[in-house]
Motif scaffolding. Structure first.
Motif, PDB file in Angstrom:
ATOM      1  N   PRO A  72       0.801  -1.226   0.000  1.00 34.66           N
ATOM      2  CA  PRO A  72       0.000   0.000   0.000  1.00 34.66           C
ATOM      3  C   PRO A  72       0.832   1.273   0.000  1.00 34.66           C
ATOM      4  CG  PRO A  72      -0.151  -1.155   2.114  1.00 34.66           C
ATOM      5  CD  PRO A  72       0.506  -2.087   1.161  1.00 34.66           C
ATOM      6  N   ASP A  73       2.077   1.201   0.459  1.00 31.08           N
ATOM      7  CA  ASP A  73       2.937   2.371   0.493  1.00 31.08           C
ATOM      8  C   ASP A  73       4.017   2.326  -0.588  1.00 31.08           C
ATOM      9  OD1 ASP A  73       4.384   0.286   1.534  1.00 31.08           O
ATOM     10  OD2 ASP A  73       4.268   0.993   3.587  1.00 31.08           O
ATOM     11  N   GLY A  74       3.906   1.358  -1.523  1.00 32.58           N
ATOM     12  CA  GLY A  74       4.941   1.202  -2.536  1.00 32.58           C
ATOM     13  C   GLY A  74       5.093   2.415  -3.432  1.00 32.58           C
ATOM     14  N   ASP A  75       3.990   3.048  -3.801  1.00 32.47           N
ATOM     15  CA  ASP A  75       4.070   4.211  -4.673  1.00 32.47           C
ATOM     16  C   ASP A  75       4.773   5.378  -3.993  1.00 32.47           C
ATOM     17  OD1 ASP A  75       2.925   3.106  -6.893  1.00 32.47           O
ATOM     18  OD2 ASP A  75       0.887   3.737  -6.387  1.00 32.47           O
ATOM     19  N   ARG A  76       4.667   5.439  -2.668  1.00 25.92           N
ATOM     20  CA  ARG A  76       5.288   6.544  -1.937  1.00 25.92           C
ATOM     21  C   ARG A  76       6.755   6.291  -1.659  1.00 25.92           C
ATOM     22  NH1 ARG A  76       3.744   8.632   4.203  1.00 25.92           N
ATOM     23  NH2 ARG A  76       5.359  10.239   4.326  1.00 25.92           N
ATOM     24  N   TYR A  77       7.071   5.103  -1.119  1.00 24.31           N
ATOM     25  CA  TYR A  77       8.431   4.838  -0.659  1.00 24.31           C
ATOM     26  C   TYR A  77       9.289   4.074  -1.660  1.00 24.31           C
ATOM     27  CZ  TYR A  77       6.905   6.227   4.032  1.00 24.31           C
ATOM     28  OH  TYR A  77       6.423   6.922   5.108  1.00 24.31           O
ATOM     29  N   GLY A  78       8.677   3.414  -2.641  1.00 23.11           N
ATOM     30  CA  GLY A  78       9.446   2.522  -3.494  1.00 23.11           C
ATOM     31  C   GLY A  78       9.736   1.230  -2.758  1.00 23.11           C
ATOM     32  N   GLY A  79      10.829   0.556  -3.115  1.00 21.07           N
ATOM     33  CA  GLY A  79      11.098  -0.740  -2.510  1.00 21.07           C
ATOM     34  C   GLY A  79      12.577  -1.082  -2.500  1.00 21.07           C
ATOM     35  N   THR A  80      12.870  -2.245  -1.951  1.00 22.31           N
ATOM     36  CA  THR A  80      14.235  -2.760  -1.861  1.00 22.31           C
ATOM     37  C   THR A  80      14.656  -3.359  -3.200  1.00 22.31           C
ATOM     38  OG1 THR A  80      13.883  -3.259   0.474  1.00 22.31           O
ATOM     39  CG2 THR A  80      15.703  -4.392  -0.611  1.00 22.31           C
ATOM     40  N   ALA A  81      15.925  -3.186  -3.549  1.00 23.34           N
ATOM     41  CA  ALA A  81      16.450  -3.758  -4.793  1.00 23.34           C
ATOM     42  C   ALA A  81      17.881  -4.221  -4.571  1.00 23.34           C
ATOM     43  CB  ALA A  81      16.383  -2.750  -5.931  1.00 23.34           C
ATOM     44  N   ILE A  82      18.286  -5.170  -5.401  1.00 22.87           N
ATOM     45  CA  ILE A  82      19.635  -5.741  -5.364  1.00 22.87           C
ATOM     46  C   ILE A  82      20.227  -5.662  -6.767  1.00 22.87           C
ATOM     47  CG2 ILE A  82      20.851  -7.968  -5.276  1.00 22.87           C
ATOM     48  CD1 ILE A  82      19.254  -8.672  -2.815  1.00 22.87           C
ATOM     49  N   ALA A  83      21.522  -5.366  -6.828  1.00 20.56           N
ATOM     50  CA  ALA A  83      22.262  -5.446  -8.090  1.00 20.56           C
ATOM     51  C   ALA A  83      23.579  -6.157  -7.822  1.00 20.56           C
ATOM     52  CB  ALA A  83      22.514  -4.054  -8.663  1.00 20.56           C
ATOM     53  N   THR A  84      23.972  -7.065  -8.713  1.00 23.91           N
ATOM     54  CA  THR A  84      25.185  -7.855  -8.509  1.00 23.91           C
ATOM     55  C   THR A  84      25.968  -7.969  -9.812  1.00 23.91           C
ATOM     56  OG1 THR A  84      23.996  -9.939  -8.919  1.00 23.91           O
ATOM     57  CG2 THR A  84      24.145  -9.200  -6.644  1.00 23.91           C
ATOM     58  N   ARG A  85      27.290  -8.064  -9.677  1.00 22.20           N
ATOM     59  CA  ARG A  85      28.155  -8.149 -10.852  1.00 22.20           C
ATOM     60  C   ARG A  85      27.891  -9.418 -11.647  1.00 22.20           C
ATOM     61  NH1 ARG A  85      29.852  -4.487 -13.375  1.00 22.20           N
ATOM     62  NH2 ARG A  85      30.303  -3.466 -11.385  1.00 22.20           N
ATOM     63  N   ARG A  86      27.603 -10.506 -10.945  1.00 15.83           N
ATOM     64  CA  ARG A  86      27.301 -11.781 -11.599  1.00 15.83           C
ATOM     65  C   ARG A  86      25.839 -12.130 -11.354  1.00 15.83           C
ATOM     66  NH1 ARG A  86      32.199 -11.622  -9.360  1.00 15.83           N
ATOM     67  NH2 ARG A  86      33.969 -11.927 -10.789  1.00 15.83           N
ATOM     68  N   PRO A  87      25.228 -12.902 -12.247  1.00 17.93           N
ATOM     69  CA  PRO A  87      23.805 -13.225 -12.065  1.00 17.93           C
ATOM     70  C   PRO A  87      23.560 -13.882 -10.712  1.00 17.93           C
ATOM     71  CG  PRO A  87      24.552 -13.883 -14.250  1.00 17.93           C
ATOM     72  CD  PRO A  87      25.780 -13.498 -13.488  1.00 17.93           C
ATOM     73  N   HIS A  88      22.504 -13.441 -10.033  1.00 20.31           N
ATOM     74  CA  HIS A  88      22.173 -13.977  -8.721  1.00 20.31           C
ATOM     75  C   HIS A  88      20.868 -14.759  -8.778  1.00 20.31           C
ATOM     76  CE1 HIS A  88      20.346  -9.849  -8.807  1.00 20.31           C
ATOM     77  NE2 HIS A  88      19.287 -10.546  -8.431  1.00 20.31           N
ATOM     78  N   ARG A  89      20.620 -15.504  -7.724  1.00 18.05           N
ATOM     79  CA  ARG A  89      19.406 -16.312  -7.605  1.00 18.05           C
ATOM     80  C   ARG A  89      18.691 -15.922  -6.317  1.00 18.05           C
ATOM     81  NH1 ARG A  89      19.121 -21.450  -5.151  1.00 18.05           N
ATOM     82  NH2 ARG A  89      21.410 -21.425  -5.030  1.00 18.05           N
ATOM     83  N   VAL A  90      17.416 -15.545  -6.442  1.00 19.41           N
ATOM     84  CA  VAL A  90      16.642 -15.142  -5.268  1.00 19.41           C
ATOM     85  C   VAL A  90      16.305 -16.379  -4.444  1.00 19.41           C
ATOM     86  CG1 VAL A  90      14.526 -14.049  -4.435  1.00 19.41           C
ATOM     87  CG2 VAL A  90      15.685 -13.137  -6.466  1.00 19.41           C
ATOM     88  N   LEU A  91      16.608 -16.323  -3.150  1.00 22.33           N
ATOM     89  CA  LEU A  91      16.381 -17.445  -2.247  1.00 22.33           C
ATOM     90  C   LEU A  91      15.147 -17.260  -1.379  1.00 22.33           C
ATOM     91  CD1 LEU A  91      20.037 -17.987  -1.007  1.00 22.33           C
ATOM     92  CD2 LEU A  91      18.836 -19.277  -2.779  1.00 22.33           C
ATOM     93  N   GLU A  92      14.936 -16.044  -0.902  1.00 19.18           N
ATOM     94  CA  GLU A  92      13.835 -15.827   0.040  1.00 19.18           C
ATOM     95  C   GLU A  92      13.526 -14.334   0.117  1.00 19.18           C
ATOM     96  OE1 GLU A  92      12.573 -16.989   4.645  1.00 19.18           O
ATOM     97  OE2 GLU A  92      14.320 -17.929   3.701  1.00 19.18           O
ATOM     98  N   VAL A  93      12.269 -14.035   0.428  1.00 19.38           N
ATOM     99  CA  VAL A  93      11.820 -12.664   0.655  1.00 19.38           C
ATOM    100  C   VAL A  93      11.056 -12.645   1.970  1.00 19.38           C
ATOM    101  CG1 VAL A  93      10.534 -10.716  -0.270  1.00 19.38           C
ATOM    102  CG2 VAL A  93      11.560 -12.360  -1.834  1.00 19.38           C
ATOM    103  N   LEU A  94      11.404 -11.724   2.863  1.00 22.66           N
ATOM    104  CA  LEU A  94      10.716 -11.587   4.146  1.00 22.66           C
ATOM    105  C   LEU A  94       9.952 -10.276   4.176  1.00 22.66           C
ATOM    106  CD1 LEU A  94      13.438 -12.608   6.773  1.00 22.66           C
ATOM    107  CD2 LEU A  94      11.511 -13.994   5.980  1.00 22.66           C
ATOM    108  N   GLU A  95       8.720 -10.326   4.646  1.00 19.96           N
ATOM    109  CA  GLU A  95       7.949  -9.110   4.859  1.00 19.96           C
ATOM    110  C   GLU A  95       8.080  -8.690   6.312  1.00 19.96           C
ATOM    111  OE1 GLU A  95       3.409  -7.289   4.555  1.00 19.96           O
ATOM    112  OE2 GLU A  95       3.749  -9.428   4.243  1.00 19.96           O
ATOM    113  N   ASN A  96       8.296  -7.397   6.514  1.00 17.59           N
ATOM    114  CA  ASN A  96       8.348  -6.828   7.851  1.00 17.59           C
ATOM    115  C   ASN A  96       7.406  -5.634   7.879  1.00 17.59           C
ATOM    116  OD1 ASN A  96      11.418  -7.611   7.015  1.00 17.59           O
ATOM    117  ND2 ASN A  96      10.835  -8.423   9.001  1.00 17.59           N
TER     118      ASN A  96
END
Length: 277
Positions: A72-96
């Motif tokens: 609900p607040d994504g439009d205001r605050y945006g979100g978390t992002a990751i960038a890596t030199r080599r391709p990465h694999r997403v393992l888990e996402v936690l909501e807080n």
């Protein structure tokens, strides 16, 4: 192997439209291997992440790509992002969640040539001064996530943790106190190799000053709230990530423009395996 880690809260695209381009210049200049970004615009409004990494060759994941809904607040605050030199694999996402504000922790696995896989965890924690209990819970959840996905190489945790080094959540991550019957230990890169107080959110930055006046309301507020943490030998007996340097970026204007309301932290690590005896 030398690895460079960068974390910075980019303050979405608020204010001067030149900021994102100047942040991109800094990222290209620094050439980091692991990048933790906070408050990045949702792609549905603007693909700011693509603008931030244009020309860097970095591989990216925005939380929008791994969530099934827009917070609900994504439009205001945006979100978390990751960038890596080599391709990465997403393992888990936690909501807080604290009240109506949602924050997310992303965890990815990144290959390090000749050494193996490395766990990279990027949290954002609640900002309110009276939310330390929530930050404590999240700090414990982060270490539990690490335990679930830990590899032989030292885990890297980087992000906007919204608490000073003396806060219980940061002391827990630093191995200085227990929380909820749990204990852990990570090396705080700034405490190991930084010079000076390392303030990343300060009234000296005019982009931060107005927000500090609104949410803190006291003069002279300066804190170090953005971190790079490195897993210790207790958890990684066969590898080391030695912190050889830590410094701030975006702690002064570039061409008259402040890049964000936060300064970022850059840490250089020498990662190596330890021969078995």
């Amino acid at each position: 192997m030398r690895l460079r880690v960068l974390t910075i809260n980019v303050q979405n695209d608020e204010g001067d439209p030149r900021r994102t381009g100047l942040l991109n210049q800094e990222i290209r200049r620094l050439a980091p291997d692991l990048v933790a970004l906070q408050e990045v615009c949702y792609p549905g409004r603007r693909d700011q992440l693509a603008d931030l990494v244009a020309g860097t060759g970095l591989h990216t994941t925005h939380q929008a790509a791994v969530l099934d809904r827009l917070p609900p607040d994504g439009d205001r605050y945006g979100g978390t992002a990751i960038a890596t030199r080599r391709p990465h694999r997403v393992l888990e996402v936690l909501e807080n969640r604290t009240g109506d504000v949602h924050w997310w922790t992303l965890a990815v696995s990144v290959p390090v040539p000749s050494l193996g896989e490395q766990l990279f965890v990027v949290p954002t924690t609640p900002w309110r001064l009276d939310a330390e209990a929530a930050r404590e819970r999240q700090a414990v959840e982060i270490t539990e996530l690490d335990a679930r996905h830990r590899t032989g190489l030292p885990t890297i945790i980087a992000g906007d943790l919204n608490a000073g080094p003396d806060a219980s959540s940061i002391r827990y991550l630093s191995g200085l106190q227990a929380l909820h019957g749990r204990s852990a230990h990570y090396h705080d890169a700034w405490a190991v190799a930084g010079d000076g107080p390392g303030h990343t959110w300060t009234v000296d930055n005019p982009l931060a000053a107005a927000e500090i006046d609104r949410v803190i309301g006291q003069p002279g507020h300066r804190r170090r709230i953005d971190y790079v943490f490195v897993g210790s030998a207790h958890a990684h007996a066969r590898a080391r990530a030695r912190i050889v340097a830590a410094r701030l970026i975006a702690d002064r204007p570039v061409d008259g423009v402040w890049l964000s309301d936060h300064a970022g932290v850059v840490a250089d690590l020498d990662v190596e395996t330890v021969p078995s005896s």
